[in-house]
Design a protein around this motif. Sequence first.
Motif, mmCIF file in Angstrom:
data_model
loop_
_atom_site.group_PDB
_atom_site.id
_atom_site.type_symbol
_atom_site.label_atom_id
_atom_site.label_comp_id
_atom_site.label_asym_id
_atom_site.label_seq_id
_atom_site.Cartn_x
_atom_site.Cartn_y
_atom_site.Cartn_z
ATOM 1 N N THR A 124 0.854 -1.180 0.000
ATOM 2 C CA THR A 124 0.000 0.000 0.000
ATOM 3 C C THR A 124 0.895 1.237 0.000
ATOM 4 O OG1 THR A 124 -0.106 0.227 2.423
ATOM 5 C CG2 THR A 124 -1.743 -1.209 1.378
ATOM 6 N N PRO A 125 0.363 2.406 -0.380
ATOM 7 C CA PRO A 125 1.188 3.611 -0.402
ATOM 8 C C PRO A 125 1.682 4.040 0.983
ATOM 9 C CG PRO A 125 -0.784 3.897 -1.741
ATOM 10 C CD PRO A 125 -0.966 2.630 -0.974
ATOM 11 N N HIS A 144 9.398 4.394 8.375
ATOM 12 C CA HIS A 144 8.588 4.714 7.207
ATOM 13 C C HIS A 144 7.894 3.462 6.704
ATOM 14 C CE1 HIS A 144 10.884 8.551 6.663
ATOM 15 N NE2 HIS A 144 11.834 7.818 7.217
ATOM 16 N N ILE A 145 6.619 3.587 6.374
ATOM 17 C CA ILE A 145 5.885 2.539 5.674
ATOM 18 C C ILE A 145 5.703 3.023 4.248
ATOM 19 C CG2 ILE A 145 3.738 1.232 5.534
ATOM 20 C CD1 ILE A 145 3.466 1.542 8.557
ATOM 21 N N ILE A 146 6.293 2.291 3.277
ATOM 22 C CA ILE A 146 6.302 2.776 1.903
ATOM 23 C C ILE A 146 5.805 1.686 0.955
ATOM 24 C CG2 ILE A 146 8.194 4.344 2.430
ATOM 25 C CD1 ILE A 146 10.047 2.545 0.819
ATOM 26 N N VAL A 202 8.460 9.290 0.235
ATOM 27 C CA VAL A 202 7.247 8.560 -0.135
ATOM 28 C C VAL A 202 6.700 7.884 1.121
ATOM 29 C CG1 VAL A 202 7.914 8.138 -2.544
ATOM 30 C CG2 VAL A 202 8.593 6.517 -0.784
ATOM 31 N N GLY A 203 5.432 7.501 1.048
ATOM 32 C CA GLY A 203 4.863 6.736 2.152
ATOM 33 C C GLY A 203 4.533 7.570 3.372
ATOM 34 N N THR A 204 4.426 6.888 4.515
ATOM 35 C CA THR A 204 4.051 7.507 5.791
ATOM 36 C C THR A 204 5.233 7.485 6.744
ATOM 37 O OG1 THR A 204 1.737 6.791 5.536
ATOM 38 C CG2 THR A 204 2.469 7.412 7.754
ATOM 39 N N ALA A 214 11.489 2.602 -4.671
ATOM 40 C CA ALA A 214 10.823 3.292 -3.563
ATOM 41 C C ALA A 214 11.797 3.611 -2.433
ATOM 42 C CB ALA A 214 9.672 2.442 -3.032
ATOM 43 N N VAL A 215 12.747 2.721 -2.167
ATOM 44 C CA VAL A 215 13.702 2.953 -1.080
ATOM 45 C C VAL A 215 14.551 4.192 -1.372
ATOM 46 C CG1 VAL A 215 15.692 2.016 0.154
ATOM 47 C CG2 VAL A 215 13.759 0.532 -0.392
#
Length: 297
Positions: free
Chosen positions: A220-221, A271-273, A291-293, A280-281
């Motif tokens: 998930t984003p 971070h949750i990405i 990115v992410g939360t 993404a990393v």
Amino acid sequence: MTVSSERALEIARVLNEALPYIRRFSGRTVVIKYGGNAMTEEALKRGFARDVVLMRLVGIQPVVVHGGGPQIGRLLERIGKESAFVEGMRVTDRETMDVVEMVLGGQVNKEIVQLINAQGGRAVGLTGKDGGLIRARKLRLERRGPETEAPEIIDLGHVGEVESVDASVVHMLVRGGFIPVIAPVGVGADGETYNINADLVAGKVAEVLQAEKLILLTNTPGILDREGRLISGVDAAAVERLVAEGVISGGMLPKVRCALEAVQAGVNAAHIIDGRVEHAVLLELFTDEGVGTLIRA
């Protein structure tokens, strides 16, 4: 091959934006929980391996903890053994544990090591049993019913939780320039082997290593609100409110909990990405937007 002036300027801009982050994180440890689509789609697998190698080459110390639920499920299906889950956790009898250990410590772990090494890295595969890395204890799952005073104790078999982490073998590998790749299998004081949630292992490893960052790759984003919009950042108070409102639930709940525990224990950021996004990393580490939360204490 000729690069257009516009493309050259874009490359220069990206490198210039990344430079302060490279300086900031050089010499620091980043623990990455590797899972979801990033582990199953070929282009994403190769991209993840390149990202990890690049991190090491610019002085960052990546430590990878991986899952492998889909791969375990496929092998169990092939041998005719049905998978059973309770609250998202796989019921793991002795036969299933043998399959779990073979898939996580053998097939998946060695594939990730090979992917990283093929991109020029120096990865070494471990399970929590190697060097006494992860001491586990049997997980006790309690379920309370509306008509019972005492909670029901559900036996999940060889499912464990982290009791302690002895990261000396990880420190030794990192000092030697290697990239540790850890399968989430631990051993108990009784000598039994336990299957442990990879998010929880990643969080505990990040705590012990006092990592700069904990990054959890998922499908998930990040954390989404009721309208499906990305929440860019949360703290402990916001997490409790979102849990109470049912916004954070299901499989996202243990991810958020372990990330919050990690930052409360000294990890600078978690971070949750979205592992479905290529590179993404790197986007999280080296760009202004990230990115992410972001989860903070």
